[in-house]
Write a protein that holds these residues in place. Structure first.
Motif, short mmCIF file in Angstrom:
data_model
loop_
_atom_site.label_atom_id
_atom_site.label_comp_id
_atom_site.label_asym_id
_atom_site.label_seq_id
_atom_site.Cartn_x
_atom_site.Cartn_y
_atom_site.Cartn_z
N GLU A 92 0.91 -1.32 -0.06
CA GLU A 92 0.14 0.04 -0.07
C GLU A 92 0.91 1.34 -0.05
O GLU A 92 1.96 1.02 0.32
N VAL A 100 -4.03 3.40 -1.21
CA VAL A 100 -3.96 2.70 -2.23
C VAL A 100 -3.28 1.48 -2.15
O VAL A 100 -2.28 1.16 -1.75
N ALA A 101 -4.14 0.13 -2.79
CA ALA A 101 -3.39 -1.01 -2.59
C ALA A 101 -2.89 -1.41 -3.91
O ALA A 101 -3.60 -1.27 -5.16
N GLY A 102 -1.73 -1.78 -4.09
CA GLY A 102 -0.98 -2.19 -5.29
C GLY A 102 -1.31 -3.68 -5.32
O GLY A 102 -1.01 -4.47 -4.77
N ASP A 114 -3.40 -2.06 -12.02
CA ASP A 114 -2.67 -2.32 -10.91
C ASP A 114 -2.69 -1.76 -9.45
O ASP A 114 -1.99 -2.09 -8.66
N GLU A 115 -3.70 -1.07 -9.40
CA GLU A 115 -4.01 -0.42 -7.92
C GLU A 115 -5.38 0.17 -7.88
O GLU A 115 -5.84 0.43 -8.83
N ALA A 118 -7.68 1.35 -1.15
CA ALA A 118 -7.29 0.14 -0.28
C ALA A 118 -8.61 -0.41 0.20
O ALA A 118 -8.59 -2.01 0.51
#
Length: 163
Positions: A92, A100-102, A114-115, A118
């Motif tokens: 993140e 944001v989560a990758g 790709d993100e 989150a």
């Protein structure tokens, strides 16, 4: 994706699928998490498939450079569904004040994404994850089998994991 991340040899998708079928890791319903751990073992990775009570251990591992394969819902819909798809959680970060989560997703949709926020990522997560890292044989500088076993035990104990 994970083999490449750890700079290990990456067999063809056809070879991986054939091996997965031979091991019983892949069925018409999809990949079995422990089956993927068994498949990875023959490719230079060792680890555990487990249920986590929170994403915090996976976030910590990602900060240490160890991504996790997580069970989520394809395209991360915000309708309460969970599971049925596997992606590689990479960590993140904060972007414009938002977490944001990758991730890496092998699907066509994933090729373009790709993100995402989150909260949306974790809302789609089942709590299941596969944690893998190079095995002793693949990583000569690593401290040995006892260290790898301790590493797996530490992850599962700290997270209150149910294997």
């Amino acid at each position: 994706m994970l083999l490449d991340h750890f700079a290990l040899a990456v067999p063809s998708q056809r070879h991986l699928l054939a091996q997965g079928l031979e091991l019983g890791a892949y069925t018409p319903k999809g990949w079995h998490h422990q089956g993927l751990v068994n498949l990875a073992d023959g490719l230079g990775l060792s680890g555990v498939a487990a249920h986590f009570d929170s994403p915090e251990p996976l976030q910590r591992l990602a900060q240490e450079g160890i991504p996790a394969i997580v069970s989520c819902t394809f395209t991360f819909p915000e309708d309460g569904r969970r599971g049925g798809h596997l992606v590689l959680f990479r960590g993140e970060r904060i972007q414009l004040g938002q977490r944001v989560a990758g991730f890496a997703d092998p699907s066509r949709w994933g090729a373009l994404h790709d993100e995402l926020p989150a909260e949306r990522f974790w809302a789609s997560w089942t709590g299941r994850a596969i944690i893998l890292r190079p095995s002793v044989q693949a990583s000569p500088g690593f401290g040995g089998t006892a260290d790898l076993s301790k590493w797996i035990d530490d992850i599962t104990t700290q997270a209150g994991v149910n294997r």
